[in-house]
Design a protein around this motif. Structure first.
Motif, mmCIF file in Angstrom:
data_model
loop_
_atom_site.group_PDB
_atom_site.id
_atom_site.type_symbol
_atom_site.label_atom_id
_atom_site.label_comp_id
_atom_site.label_asym_id
_atom_site.label_seq_id
_atom_site.Cartn_x
_atom_site.Cartn_y
_atom_site.Cartn_z
ATOM 1 N N ASP B 302 0.950 -1.429 0.350
ATOM 2 C CA ASP B 302 0.106 0.077 0.072
ATOM 3 C C ASP B 302 0.633 1.223 -0.106
ATOM 4 N N GLY B 303 2.448 1.267 -0.238
ATOM 5 C CA GLY B 303 3.028 2.301 0.177
ATOM 6 C C GLY B 303 3.366 2.224 1.159
ATOM 7 N N GLN B 304 2.721 1.715 2.299
ATOM 8 C CA GLN B 304 3.379 2.682 3.624
ATOM 9 C C GLN B 304 4.296 2.720 4.089
ATOM 10 N N VAL B 305 4.927 2.959 5.096
ATOM 11 C CA VAL B 305 6.474 2.659 5.573
ATOM 12 C C VAL B 305 6.789 1.746 6.538
ATOM 13 N N GLN B 306 7.601 0.569 6.469
ATOM 14 C CA GLN B 306 7.074 -0.080 7.285
ATOM 15 C C GLN B 306 8.426 -0.499 8.091
ATOM 16 N N VAL B 307 9.949 -0.083 7.328
ATOM 17 C CA VAL B 307 11.217 -0.022 8.393
ATOM 18 C C VAL B 307 11.753 0.962 7.586
ATOM 19 N N TYR B 308 12.639 1.275 8.391
ATOM 20 C CA TYR B 308 13.659 2.685 7.267
ATOM 21 C C TYR B 308 15.401 2.439 8.486
ATOM 22 N N ASP B 309 16.350 3.157 7.905
ATOM 23 C CA ASP B 309 16.934 3.314 8.945
ATOM 24 C C ASP B 309 17.443 4.894 8.743
ATOM 25 N N GLU B 310 18.236 5.157 10.233
ATOM 26 C CA GLU B 310 18.520 6.475 10.017
ATOM 27 C C GLU B 310 19.730 6.936 10.363
ATOM 28 N N THR B 311 20.275 7.709 9.472
ATOM 29 C CA THR B 311 21.743 8.237 10.142
ATOM 30 C C THR B 311 22.071 9.545 9.976
ATOM 31 N N VAL B 312 22.337 9.448 11.445
ATOM 32 C CA VAL B 312 22.407 10.640 12.007
ATOM 33 C C VAL B 312 23.838 11.065 12.512
ATOM 34 N N LYS B 313 23.722 12.025 12.918
ATOM 35 C CA LYS B 313 25.279 13.078 13.288
ATOM 36 C C LYS B 313 24.956 14.188 14.377
ATOM 37 N N GLU B 314 25.942 13.770 15.141
ATOM 38 C CA GLU B 314 25.693 14.556 15.694
ATOM 39 C C GLU B 314 27.213 15.000 16.141
ATOM 40 N N GLU B 315 27.207 16.157 16.983
ATOM 41 C CA GLU B 315 28.570 16.642 17.207
ATOM 42 C C GLU B 315 28.656 17.167 18.896
ATOM 43 N N ILE B 316 29.413 16.701 19.627
ATOM 44 C CA ILE B 316 29.655 17.654 21.293
ATOM 45 C C ILE B 316 31.008 17.628 21.013
ATOM 46 N N LEU B 317 30.648 19.215 21.743
ATOM 47 C CA LEU B 317 31.691 20.606 21.658
ATOM 48 C C LEU B 317 32.030 20.594 23.189
ATOM 49 N N MET B 318 33.978 20.450 23.390
ATOM 50 C CA MET B 318 33.586 20.501 24.530
ATOM 51 C C MET B 318 35.133 21.460 24.996
ATOM 52 N N GLU B 319 35.047 21.701 26.587
ATOM 53 C CA GLU B 319 35.692 23.370 26.357
ATOM 54 C C GLU B 319 36.535 22.887 27.933
ATOM 55 N N ASN B 320 36.952 23.151 27.867
ATOM 56 C CA ASN B 320 37.931 23.251 29.863
ATOM 57 C C ASN B 320 38.486 24.648 29.499
ATOM 58 N N LEU B 321 37.492 25.504 30.756
ATOM 59 C CA LEU B 321 38.627 26.655 30.864
ATOM 60 C C LEU B 321 39.767 26.479 32.214
ATOM 61 N N LYS B 322 39.750 25.332 32.983
ATOM 62 C CA LYS B 322 40.321 25.678 34.007
ATOM 63 C C LYS B 322 42.065 25.316 32.694
ATOM 64 N N ASP B 323 42.773 25.949 34.984
ATOM 65 C CA ASP B 323 44.140 25.947 33.717
ATOM 66 C C ASP B 323 44.782 24.855 34.302
ATOM 67 N N GLY B 324 44.503 24.186 34.185
ATOM 68 C CA GLY B 324 45.002 22.424 33.949
ATOM 69 C C GLY B 324 44.033 21.257 33.492
ATOM 70 N N PRO B 325 44.874 20.643 33.206
ATOM 71 C CA PRO B 325 43.644 19.647 32.092
ATOM 72 C C PRO B 325 43.121 18.669 33.012
ATOM 73 N N VAL B 326 42.131 17.985 32.430
ATOM 74 C CA VAL B 326 40.584 17.159 32.404
ATOM 75 C C VAL B 326 41.368 15.685 32.001
ATOM 76 N N THR B 327 39.855 15.039 32.107
ATOM 77 C CA THR B 327 39.581 14.001 31.637
ATOM 78 C C THR B 327 38.468 13.681 32.401
ATOM 79 N N LEU B 328 37.467 14.204 30.864
ATOM 80 C CA LEU B 328 36.059 13.938 30.797
ATOM 81 C C LEU B 328 35.531 12.952 30.075
ATOM 82 N N SER B 329 34.627 12.637 31.081
ATOM 83 C CA SER B 329 34.562 11.038 30.650
ATOM 84 C C SER B 329 32.804 11.579 30.357
#
Lengths: 452, 391
Positions: B302-329
């Motif tokens: 009948d032309g109705q959508v049954q299954v599809y895939d989605e290709t997602v693009k995301e970005e995560i911007l991370m900024e360290n404003l501290k004077d020392g390094p950090v490990t971010l989880s």
């Protein structure tokens, strides 16, 4: 107890310290030694109603067990936070336990074991509620609105019920994790609750009537020697927090507030930004004053704690001012931009209009039923700067579908697709200038969103 | 030993009671319960009740002895009361236990082959007395090690005073202390210095705001200390029981500041625990979804959508404003049937849908993490409940 009353008067406060020999444990309390405070230090937090008090005293200990009673009244001390540290001869003196005796409230008794009779400095620390501090700023923007004189203040307010005279005052900027309100813990009948009352929850009531009474009991303010200059505030980063230490000693009696200058920067370059974002501000232009917390801007030494900021504009050489507006800033880390919302304005106009509306690419199923179409809108955004200064205008449009596509953009170098369903145009306008932006937004509806 | 206030023999009145109830026989005698000689309390690893064990010396006569044990204004679980002979366990026989109606009492029927002086151990579960745990930690200025003080908070609201009692806990050797009714006592049970700690910043895409700049209040990234309960970490003598932990840090002025507080979770020996101290507002994380293209669309007749895939693009911007390094989880959750197209940083899988990225952010640095992934076989109509998380 007459002795107790006398001590109360002597200290002109409500914290009382007794050192008792163990042999007197079951007898009426007899005062053996009462030592005055050597020094007191308050570390005040601004995002939690919490102050860490460090009370330094020198005590005489007898050989064997010593009992040290610490009691308070009409203050908001958390009894579970009471801690005593021996600062000298810690190998000879040890704190065995603290007891909260039955039938008493606001009393803690330490058992301290001394290997020999001696005199030793101790530090008693505890949390109290009722002392707070806030940051407060005043910005005076230049006549041309391009720079500002920024002054930051800290205002310490003491409603704790206790006078903290001649105290080293330290202020912490930061967001600490807190499980229980200190005011609630201070009001408990039993410091750690009762096992039969599910963790003591029913007791966690803040004694409001008492607090009100405490709040109204303002006492005469201690007279400090007037400083010849404003006190310096030393700043230091610790863990995720910032510690401000006020130079010298401060006396802040219960009921009083004190404001101290914490920051002065001039000139600070400011940007006049006018935003239109229907989702956030409705159909109105909102004026922002922004400035960077950076060294090149005579700032950037420390983060700026969140607080109220009042913005004025200088309108004459003799200190004539015009009030522009007020906002409450959030915490501004070093390197980031402060974004002050000064409210709606009519002196800049941003008006988005849909000048053409079309339904295109109609789609049908095999039976001829309509299954989808593209909804196409031609936007025209009219922007005008009616002010006397250059202004930055920001227009944000949020669409109702992530499948929207934008085309025919009139000023592509001013355009940014912020994410899948929102766009931003940013442009500068000279005084009295106008500009029109154009773009087309096409949103596939129904089955069209499945079609490439 | 002070006389007991609430748990005591009720000899006089009960003579008549037993005379009626048991019809006194020639060889039956009533024995009153003497004062306790020695009491021990075993604090449970849970709130609200404790096992009390007390020694008493009974004078038994040859034949059947009835021993009355009664209590007032205390909550004893009657079914928990046990009596064990200590001096002559091979000679003494406990015949029965009787519970008089509407009374907080019981009667032991004991057979003795001769006149004996017998030391017995009486055990029972007493409510409203317990020991909760509280911790105090002091980190160094560099936040590399901390000293952990463990306190036992003994709360006695049982109605019964103990003068004294030997307390057994899971926190170390037993100790003896008096504790009055309605009294609370906080006792230092251990002090462990130099425990190595790891500082962890965690940004979880499920719980944190994606656009902190738009937030009215400052957004903080949760910061925790992680420590391991093991000998190599100067701990590991016993499991850490849950308890409120107040954390302090040494400052550069010879004083300390309060960092925050958290509840230590139950940490067995060898286990790790994380303590949330507070939030950092000098690490800024912003996430945007840039695109979500629908591909591989499959339809029915009948032309109705049954299954599809989605290709997602995301970005995560991370900024360290501290004077020392950090490990971010960074914790990212990708529910359903997904496959990687291009993910710019290495990650570990906590489970099939939870990706954990450890991002090293130098001082004052910015980094971008891009996520390009496909969500496969998204059901448009039937079975749509299979599109999300599958545990």
């Amino acid at each position: 107890m007459p002795v107790r009353k006398k001590i109360n008067r002597l200290l002109s406060g409500v914290l009382i310290l007794f050192l008792l020999p163990l042999a007197e444990a079951d007898a009426k309390i007899d005062l053996v030694t009462l030592s005055d405070r050597d020094a007191v230090e308050t570390t005040i937090y601004n995002e939690a109603d919490l102050t860490l008090v460090r009370d330094k005293r020198t005590l005489n200990f007898v050989k064997g067990m010593n009992r040290l009673q610490f009691s308070w009244a009409n203050t908001r001390i958390d009894p579970t936070s009471l801690s005593l540290d021996i600062k000298k001869d810690a190998d000879k003196i040890s704190v065995v336990e603290i007891t909260y005796p039955p039938g008493t409230k606001d009393v803690g008794v330490w058992q301290i074991k001394a290997a020999e009779a001696c005199r030793a400095p101790v530090e008693i620390t505890y949390f109290t509620s009722g002392i707070s501090w806030q940051a407060y700023y005043v910005a005076v923007v230049s006549e041309d609105r391009n720079t500002s004189d920024l002054k930051g203040y800290v205002r310490v307010t003491n409603h704790s019920g206790e006078d903290y005279g001649n105290a080293l005052t330290r202020l912490v900027v930061g967001k600490i994790n807190i499980l229980d309100e200190i005011a609630g813990l201070a009001g408990l009948d039993h410091p750690y609750g009762r096992p039969d009352l599910m963790g003591g929850e029913p007791e966690r009531k803040i004694l409001l009537s008492k607090a009100k009474q405490v709040l109204t009991e303002a006492r005469s303010m201690a007279m400090d020697a007037a400083p010849a200059r404003p006190k310096e505030i030393a700043k230091e980063g610790l863990s995720e927090y910032f510690l401000y230490t006020v130079e010298g000693r401060e006396s802040i009696p219960h009921g009083w507030s004190k404001r101290l200058l914490s920051l002065q920067a001039d000139p600070v370059r400011v940007q006049n930004l006018y935003r239109y974002d229907r989702d956030r501000f409705g159909d109105a232009v909102v004026r922002f004053l922004t400035f960077d917390n950076k060294k090149e801007n005579h700032l950037g030494e420390t983060p700026l704690p969140g607080g109220e900021i009042k913005v004025f504009r200088s309108t004459g050489p003799k200190g004539e001012l015009e009030y522009i507006g007020a906002d409450t800033t959030k915490y501004i880390p070093v390197g980031k931009t402060a974004d002050l919302n000064l409210g709606e304005t009519l002196s800049v106009k941003i008006k988005p209009l849909v000048m053409a509306y079309r339904k295109e690419n109609l789609a049908f199923d095999k039976k001829g039923n309509i299954t989808g179409f593209d909804e196409v809108k031609d936007y025209e955004v009219r922007l005008s700067n009616f002010t006397h200064t250059r202004a930055t205008l920001e227009y944000v449009e949020n669409f109702d579908s992530p499948d929207v596509s934008i085309s025919r953009i009139s000023l592509p170098d001013r355009f940014k697709k912020t994410d899948q369903d929102s766009i931003t145009f940013t442009l500068e306008l000279a005084p009295q200038a106008s500009e029109t932006l154009k773009f087309t937004a096409s949103t596939p509806r129904g089955d069209r969103k499945w079609q490439p | 030993m002070a006389a007991l206030k609430t748990i005591k023999p009720m000899m006089i009145s009960l003579v008549f009671l037993f005379a009626l109830a048991f019809g006194l026989q020639a060889r039956t005698s009533l024995v009153s319960l003497p004062d306790r000689q020695d009491a021990a309390i075993r604090l449970q690893d849970r709130e609200g009740a404790a096992l009390v064990q007390e020694k008493r010396r009974l004078t038994l006569k040859k034949g059947i002895n009835h021993i009355d044990f009664s209590w007032q204004n205390v909550m004893i679980d009657p079914s928990s009361i046990l009596l064990a002979p200590l001096s002559h366990p091979d000679k003494i026989i406990l015949l029965s236990v009787s519970y008089p109606p509407a009374e907080a009492a019981l009667v032991w029927e004991i057979s003795s082959p001769e006149d004996l002086e017998e030391e017995v151990m009486i055990s029972y579960l007493l409510s409203n007395i317990d020991g909760i745990v509280a911790y105090q930690a002091l980190a160094d200025t560099k936040e590399t090690v901390l000293e952990l003080r463990t306190y036992l908070v003994l709360r006695n609201f049982s109605g019964e005073p103990f003068n004294p009692v030997t307390a057994h806990t899971s926190l170390g050797p037993p100790f003896t202390t008096p504790i009055q009714n309605l009294e609370t006592k906080k006792i230092l049970v251990s002090r462990n210095p130099d425990i190595p700690i790891k500082k962890i910043y965690t940004w979880d895409a499920l719980t944190m705001p994606h656009e902190p700049e738009k937030s009215e209040t400052g957004v903080g990234i949760p910061v925790s200390y992680e420590l391991t309960n093991q000998k190599a970490s100067k701990l590991g003598n016993f499991a850490l029981r849950p308890g409120k932990t107040r954390l302090f840090q040494q400052d550069n002025q010879g004083s300390t500041i309060f960092l925050g507080e958290d509840t230590t979770s139950f940490t067995p020996m060898g286990g790790k625990t994380r303590l949330h101290i507070g939030d950092s507002r000098d690490i800024v994380v912003t996430k945007h979804r840039l695109d979500a293209a629908k591909t591989n669309v499959r339809r029915n007749s009948d032309g109705q959508v049954q299954v599809y895939d989605e290709t997602v693009k995301e970005e995560i911007l991370m900024e360290n404003l501290k004077d020392g390094p950090v490990t971010l989880s960074i914790v990212e959750t990708l529910p359903g049937h997904w496959e990687k197209v291009d993910i710019s940083s290495p990650y570990t899988l906590k489970d099939h849908q939870t990706l954990i990225f450890a991002i090293d952010l130098p001082a004052k640095a910015k980094k971008t993490l891009t996520l390009n992934y496909k969500v496969l076989n998204i059901f448009a109509a039937n079975f749509s409940e299979f599109n999300g998380a599958r545990d």
